[in-house]
Design a protein around this motif. Structure first.
Motif, PDB file in Angstrom:
ATOM      1  N   PHE A   1       0.837  -1.200   0.000  1.00  0.00           N
ATOM      2  CA  PHE A   1       0.000   0.000   0.000  1.00  0.00           C
ATOM      3  C   PHE A   1       0.872   1.250   0.000  1.00  0.00           C
ATOM      4  O   PHE A   1       0.396   2.349  -0.078  1.00  0.00           O
ATOM      5  N   GLY A   2       2.160   1.066   0.163  1.00  0.00           N
ATOM      6  CA  GLY A   2       3.086   2.177   0.101  1.00  0.00           C
ATOM      7  C   GLY A   2       3.820   2.160  -1.226  1.00  0.00           C
ATOM      8  O   GLY A   2       3.195   2.271  -2.286  1.00  0.00           O
ATOM      9  N   GLN A   3       5.135   1.910  -1.174  1.00  0.00           N
ATOM     10  CA  GLN A   3       5.978   2.001  -2.366  1.00  0.00           C
ATOM     11  C   GLN A   3       5.451   1.188  -3.541  1.00  0.00           C
ATOM     12  O   GLN A   3       5.395   1.664  -4.674  1.00  0.00           O
ATOM     13  N   SER A   4       5.053  -0.080  -3.291  1.00  0.00           N
ATOM     14  CA  SER A   4       4.754  -0.981  -4.409  1.00  0.00           C
ATOM     15  C   SER A   4       3.447  -0.649  -5.123  1.00  0.00           C
ATOM     16  O   SER A   4       3.260  -1.024  -6.270  1.00  0.00           O
ATOM     17  N   ARG A   5       2.527   0.025  -4.390  1.00  0.00           N
ATOM     18  CA  ARG A   5       1.230   0.358  -4.981  1.00  0.00           C
ATOM     19  C   ARG A   5       0.584  -0.871  -5.627  1.00  0.00           C
ATOM     20  O   ARG A   5       0.108  -0.822  -6.748  1.00  0.00           O
ATOM     21  N   ASN A   6       0.589  -1.963  -4.944  1.00  0.00           N
ATOM     22  CA  ASN A   6      -0.050  -3.164  -5.485  1.00  0.00           C
ATOM     23  C   ASN A   6      -1.141  -3.606  -4.510  1.00  0.00           C
ATOM     24  O   ASN A   6      -0.948  -4.470  -3.685  1.00  0.00           O
ATOM     25  N   TRP A   7      -2.294  -2.928  -4.578  1.00  0.00           N
ATOM     26  CA  TRP A   7      -3.376  -3.179  -3.630  1.00  0.00           C
ATOM     27  C   TRP A   7      -3.877  -4.618  -3.644  1.00  0.00           C
ATOM     28  O   TRP A   7      -4.055  -5.220  -2.587  1.00  0.00           O
ATOM     29  N   PRO A   8      -4.151  -5.187  -4.825  1.00  0.00           N
ATOM     30  CA  PRO A   8      -4.669  -6.564  -4.814  1.00  0.00           C
ATOM     31  C   PRO A   8      -3.713  -7.525  -4.104  1.00  0.00           C
ATOM     32  O   PRO A   8      -4.141  -8.365  -3.317  1.00  0.00           O
ATOM     33  N   PHE A   9      -2.417  -7.363  -4.342  1.00  0.00           N
ATOM     34  CA  PHE A   9      -1.457  -8.259  -3.704  1.00  0.00           C
ATOM     35  C   PHE A   9      -1.447  -8.016  -2.192  1.00  0.00           C
ATOM     36  O   PHE A   9      -1.447  -8.960  -1.391  1.00  0.00           O
ATOM     37  N   GLY A  10      -1.460  -6.741  -1.790  1.00  0.00           N
ATOM     38  CA  GLY A  10      -1.515  -6.407  -0.366  1.00  0.00           C
ATOM     39  C   GLY A  10      -2.752  -7.003   0.287  1.00  0.00           C
ATOM     40  O   GLY A  10      -2.690  -7.577   1.375  1.00  0.00           O
ATOM     41  N   ALA A  11      -3.897  -6.849  -0.405  1.00  0.00           N
ATOM     42  CA  ALA A  11      -5.151  -7.385   0.128  1.00  0.00           C
ATOM     43  C   ALA A  11      -5.077  -8.903   0.236  1.00  0.00           C
ATOM     44  O   ALA A  11      -5.531  -9.483   1.230  1.00  0.00           O
ATOM     45  N   ALA A  12      -4.476  -9.545  -0.774  1.00  0.00           N
ATOM     46  CA  ALA A  12      -4.359 -11.003  -0.751  1.00  0.00           C
ATOM     47  C   ALA A  12      -3.484 -11.445   0.417  1.00  0.00           C
ATOM     48  O   ALA A  12      -3.824 -12.387   1.140  1.00  0.00           O
ATOM     49  N   LEU A  13      -2.361 -10.754   0.617  1.00  0.00           N
ATOM     50  CA  LEU A  13      -1.472 -11.088   1.734  1.00  0.00           C
ATOM     51  C   LEU A  13      -2.204 -10.942   3.068  1.00  0.00           C
ATOM     52  O   LEU A  13      -2.134 -11.808   3.943  1.00  0.00           O
ATOM     53  N   ALA A  14      -2.931  -9.821   3.209  1.00  0.00           N
ATOM     54  CA  ALA A  14      -3.666  -9.571   4.446  1.00  0.00           C
ATOM     55  C   ALA A  14      -4.720 -10.646   4.654  1.00  0.00           C
ATOM     56  O   ALA A  14      -4.921 -11.142   5.773  1.00  0.00           O
ATOM     57  N   PHE A  15      -5.354 -11.022   3.551  1.00  0.00           N
ATOM     58  CA  PHE A  15      -6.389 -12.046   3.648  1.00  0.00           C
ATOM     59  C   PHE A  15      -5.789 -13.378   4.096  1.00  0.00           C
ATOM     60  O   PHE A  15      -6.345 -14.076   4.947  1.00  0.00           O
ATOM     61  N   VAL A  16      -4.633 -13.712   3.534  1.00  0.00           N
ATOM     62  CA  VAL A  16      -3.972 -14.965   3.923  1.00  0.00           C
ATOM     63  C   VAL A  16      -3.578 -14.915   5.400  1.00  0.00           C
ATOM     64  O   VAL A  16      -3.795 -15.866   6.163  1.00  0.00           O
ATOM     65  N   LEU A  17      -3.035 -13.777   5.826  1.00  0.00           N
ATOM     66  CA  LEU A  17      -2.660 -13.628   7.235  1.00  0.00           C
ATOM     67  C   LEU A  17      -3.874 -13.812   8.143  1.00  0.00           C
ATOM     68  O   LEU A  17      -3.832 -14.547   9.136  1.00  0.00           O
ATOM     69  N   PHE A  18      -4.969 -13.155   7.769  1.00  0.00           N
ATOM     70  CA  PHE A  18      -6.192 -13.252   8.559  1.00  0.00           C
ATOM     71  C   PHE A  18      -6.680 -14.695   8.616  1.00  0.00           C
ATOM     72  O   PHE A  18      -7.072 -15.198   9.677  1.00  0.00           O
ATOM     73  N   ALA A  19      -6.608 -15.378   7.470  1.00  0.00           N
ATOM     74  CA  ALA A  19      -7.043 -16.776   7.417  1.00  0.00           C
ATOM     75  C   ALA A  19      -6.183 -17.642   8.346  1.00  0.00           C
ATOM     76  O   ALA A  19      -6.691 -18.502   9.066  1.00  0.00           O
ATOM     77  N   LEU A  20      -4.880 -17.387   8.334  1.00  0.00           N
ATOM     78  CA  LEU A  20      -3.975 -18.155   9.202  1.00  0.00           C
ATOM     79  C   LEU A  20      -4.326 -17.935  10.669  1.00  0.00           C
ATOM     80  O   LEU A  20      -4.357 -18.876  11.476  1.00  0.00           O
ATOM     81  N   VAL A  21      -4.612 -16.679  11.007  1.00  0.00           N
ATOM     82  CA  VAL A  21      -4.978 -16.344  12.391  1.00  0.00           C
ATOM     83  C   VAL A  21      -6.261 -17.064  12.785  1.00  0.00           C
ATOM     84  O   VAL A  21      -6.358 -17.669  13.857  1.00  0.00           O
TER      85      VAL A  21
END
Lengths: 349, 259, 291
Positions: free
Chosen positions: C255-275
């Motif tokens: 959400f900062g330098q890379s400006r790749n929202w879908p990837f950021g959202a996917a990572l966050a989603f995976v983290l949330f799923a793991l939790v």
């Protein structure tokens, strides 16, 4: 006072809790003005639910309750002129004793001077003068009990509901409070509805008792009616000690027990239960039944004999020790049991 | 004879824990009063870093922002949590489990996930990032903080007290403010302070949903620390620390008091 | 009926708020993770793709072929290792501490709980920052080591995974101590006395009576440390270096330098799923034990 109109009349009350437990399963009863009326039964029999339904704290699924002829149905608890003494006393912990007693009066917006006078009067009535400034945490169990009584009586309710109020007190205090409650009821002259699971308490205090089990009223009657003429096997078994014998009526004023022996008694024919109080039996060298003393339990004033008549018939006999040690029977003695015909209560099974 | 309850190794471990927990904090506080520009060496007592905080307009503005956010989050969060606790404290009803789960959700979602999802939401819905957006997001995770002590207080209350009030002619609302409210007040106060501290201390969620013009003190300090360490950070950190500890101690005392 | 409405009204503000500002955003995040990246950053609302999830494991080489890329996997692995290591470390320190606390006289116990709880509620940023002062070269530990002559080398573990681990352990230690303490404090003292009376040594009493009864607290503490440890952001950002990046920072980068929202959202989603998975496993285990 119009005795024809009951203080509390409940009709066909049903209350089913989640999970299908019927706390009230078609309860009807009529409580007379100025009566000390007790709801007695084992825990879970519905007696507290019935009390809470009268207070308005529990809403029955069906049926109706009226107070001196006025229907209470649909009225919230704060609009019902009945007050409750809770099992836990429910003394407001953030208020003083005086503020607790004044609470109901304040809710009724009585003039301040009247409230002060009434609070003083109530505290005197329950003998708590001088403790007005205390909080509940600074009171003993007995004192909390008195505050709860004073608080519930302060607004002059038409009926006072007491939910096992003595169960948290120790034996000595409980006996004291039993007398105290009777005295209070005589003083204030209102109907008391008292819930307890303690049959001794019920028998000693009540004008009438309703014995409840599994959401139903088994019998309503005076203490001696309940004790001497139980209407069902449950009542006979629950109140006091009883010899319960399965028997078949011969139709000729006699009943045959499982082992073939016969007992004389008046009642219907067919399959029945015979209920005989141990103190109504006498133990003697000769009797209508014969057996062997299995053991004798010495209780001071009385001795309880467990007499084995046969494989299937055992009797408990309570014999007074008024004749001294010489009159007692030892374990293993062959004895007779005398059964007076009027001692046998025949209960349809 | 040794006491039966003394288990070997537990005392050194406990001492280690206390030292471990407090030494860094103490070092920070001591250094914030140091005179020298170096953050790790001691050369006399001074308040110059506090003076620098005082002279730093941006920092003062972020402090004001933080307090504004914390107050609003506390007020709304505590009010909502109190209502929820009242609804969930007694009785069973359909959906109770779901409601309880939903209330606990903010505690379960990792801060970073909450932060970026709320950021996405605000950006896509078109809510401008700033003080308001921070408050909106803070209320969410402040609700369970406030809820727990209030619920605990309600659970510890004899249900017969409310019934007694009703029985003594107090209508529902009167019973609430004469009986329930005074009795759960310590719980509400504790919940409110926890909400306040939680909001005041939050970095991650605020970091994502704060706007360019409006940010909170922790976010500002965070960016300062990432730029490089200056002793002013010691001073302002000590202030944050003092605020948290003061408010927490207060809430602890309030909730301990009987009411 | 009125009771139902009253309850609904009481629940509406809190649940409504959480639904609007947490559940809805989480759903949105999941949705965004299935979108294509916009040409100028942001997302392309009309284009659904699994790119964001593919990117996690693969990258495109010059010939536009998918090749396995373990960079992100390694970051996840490091996050697991650090969160797991933190859990073990806090357990090793926290369990004996909790035992010691639980068997103190009641009056002192209250004070100790307070002392452990204070750091729990003090600012996490400040607490991690304090470790910079201790760990950096020229910091307190370095100065002490050199002054005492124990070391001449500059002491520098700041900006390493070790520093992150220390920061995480420091941040989450109270989360471990408190639940264990609570479960220990509930233990009826007479149970332990009975064990002693039946001939158990201190060790046997610990292993056979105290430990099993403290297990719910240990599991609770482990969850409370592991779960936020996995998604930690502050400690690795402040104390860890570029080589010890954790999931949190990786997500933030998108959400900062890379400006790749879908990837950021996917990572966050995976983290949330793991939790959620970790919590679910804990819940299952706990419920089975309760049965």
């Amino acid at each position: 006072m119009n005795d024809a109109v009951p203080a509390i009349e409940g009709r066909d009350l049903v209350r089913e809790f989640a999970g299908g437990v019927r706390a009230l399963d078609g309860v009807s009863l009529s409580i007379r003005p100025n009566e000390f009326f007790t709801l007695l039964g084992p825990s879970g029999c519905g007696k507290t639910t019935l009390l809470r339904a009268i207070a308005g704290l529990e809403v029955p699924d069906s049926g109706s309750i009226s107070l001196y002829g006025q229907p209470l149905d649909g009225l919230p608890p704060w609009k019902r002129p009945v007050n409750t003494v809770f099992q836990s006393y429910a003394i407001f912990p953030h208020l003083t004793v005086a503020q607790n007693v004044a609470f109901g009066l304040e809710m009724q917006r009585r003039p301040r001077a009247e409230i002060a006078a009434r609070v003083a009067e109530m505290l005197a009535l329950v003998k708590l003068e001088g403790l007005d400034g205390r909080k509940s945490s600074q009171l003993s169990g007995g004192q909390q009990q008195r505050v709860a009584l004073a608080r519930a009586l302060a607004t002059s309710p038409r009926v006072l509901l007491l939910d096992e109020p003595l169960s948290a007190l120790d034996l000595k205090l409980r006996t004291e409070m039993q007398l105290e409650l009777k005295r209070l009821q005589a003083r204030v002259g209102i109907t008391f509805i008292f819930v307890t699971h303690d049959q001794h308490e019920a028998l000693t205090m009540s004008d009438r008792i309703a014995v409840m089990n599994a959401g139903q009223i088994q019998q309503i009657g005076t203490p001696d009616e309940i004790y001497d003429r139980p209407a069902s096997r449950f009542v006979a078994d629950f109140i006091g000690a009883t010899n319960l014998l399965e028997a078949t009526g011969t139709g000729e004023g006699a009943y045959r027990l499982a082992d073939g022996s016969q007992i004389a008694a008046q009642g219907p024919a067919g399959s029945v239960w015979l209920a005989i109080r141990p103190e109504r039996l006498r133990i003697a060298p000769e009797g209508s039944l014969h057996g062997v003393v299995e053991h004798a339990v010495y209780e001071g004033t009385d001795t309880i004999y467990h007499v084995v008549v046969s494989e299937t018939v055992r009797l408990r006999v309570r014999a007074p020790n008024s004749d001294g040690a010489s009159a007692r029977f030892a374990t293993g003695a062959a004895v007779g049991v005398v059964i007076p015909a009027d001692a046998v209560r025949v209960l349809q099974s | 004879m040794k006491s039966l309850w003394r288990f070997p190794f537990t005392r050194p471990a406990a001492i280690f824990t206390l030292v471990f927990l407090y030494v860094p904090i103490i070092v920070l506080v001591v250094l914030s009063f140091g005179a020298e520009d170096s953050i790790a060496r001691w050369s006399g007592f001074s308040l110059r870093w506090y003076a620098e905080v005082w002279d730093n307009d941006t920092m003062l503005r972020t402090i004001r922002n933080s307090l504004t956010v914390a107050v609003f989050a506390m007020l709304f969060g505590t009010a909502a949590a109190t209502m929820a606790a009242l609804a969930l404290a007694r009785g069973t009803f359909r959906g109770k489990t779901i409601a309880a789960l939903l209330l606990g959700l903010p505690l379960v979602v990792p801060e970073i996930v909450a932060g970026i999802s709320v950021l996405l939401f605000f950006v896509l819905v078109g809510i401008r990032l700033g003080i308001t957006s921070i408050i909106l997001a803070h209320i969410v995770f402040v609700i369970p903080y406030a809820y727990l002590p209030i619920r605990a207080r309600l659970d510890g209350m004899d249900p017969a007290l409310v019934e007694a009030a009703a029985d003594l002619y107090a209508p529902r609302w009167t019973a609430f403010y004469r009986i329930i409210l005074p009795l759960i007040w310590p719980g509400i106060a504790a919940g409110a302070t926890l909400a306040f501290i939680g909001s005041l201390g939050d970095v991650v969620v605020s970091y994502f949903v704060s706007g360019p013009g409006a940010t909170t003190l922790p976010v500002y300090v965070f960016s300062m620390v990432r730029m490089g360490v200056t002793p002013v950070v010691n001073a302002v950190s000590t202030l944050l620390l003092a605020a948290s500890i003061a408010v927490f101690s207060l809430s602890y005392l309030v909730s301990r008091s009987k009411g | 009926m009125t009771a139902v409405w009253r309850r609904a009204a009481l629940l509406a503000p809190s649940l409504g708020w959480i639904a609007a500002f947490l559940v809805l955003p989480l759903c949105l995040m999941a949705y965004v993770s299935t979108l294509a990246r916009g040409p100028m950053g942001g997302v392309d609302w009309n284009h659904h793709t699994a790119d964001a999830y593919v990117q996690f494991l693969f990258e495109r080489d010059l010939m536009d072929r998918l090749v396995v890329n373990t960079d992100y996997l390694r970051i996840f692995g490091r996050s697991f290792a650090l969160a797991g290591g933190t859990t073990v470390l806090t357990l090793l320190i926290g369990f004996p501490t909790a035992i010691w606390m639980a068997f103190q006289p009641p009056s002192r116990r209250l004070l100790l709980v307070f002392i452990i709880t204070v750091p729990f509620w003090t600012n996490i940023l400040v607490r991690n920052y304090a470790w910079i002062l201790l760990l950096r070269t020229g910091g307190l530990i370095d100065t002490l080591l050199r002054a005492s002559g124990l070391s001449n080398e500059p002491f520098s573990i700041l900006y390493t995974p070790l520093a992150t681990g220390i920061g995480l352990t420091y941040s989450f230690l109270p989360y471990m101590v408190l639940p264990i303490y609570v479960s220990l404090e509930k233990i009826d003292r007479r149970l332990v006395e009975a064990a002693f009376d039946l001939g158990a040594s201190r060790w046997a009493a610990f292993r056979r009576v105290i430990l099993p009864l403290a297990m719910p607290g240990v599991m609770g503490g482990a969850i409370l440390v592991f779960v936020p440890g996995l998604g930690a952001f502050i400690s690795p950002e402040l104390l860890g270096g570029a080589k010890s990046m954790m999931i949190g920072s990786l997500i933030q980068q998108q959400f900062g330098q890379s400006r790749n929202w879908p990837f950021g959202a996917a990572l966050a989603f995976v983290l949330f799923a793991l939790v959620l998975l970790a919590l679910g496993a804990h819940q299952l285990r706990y419920r089975r034990e309760a049965r």
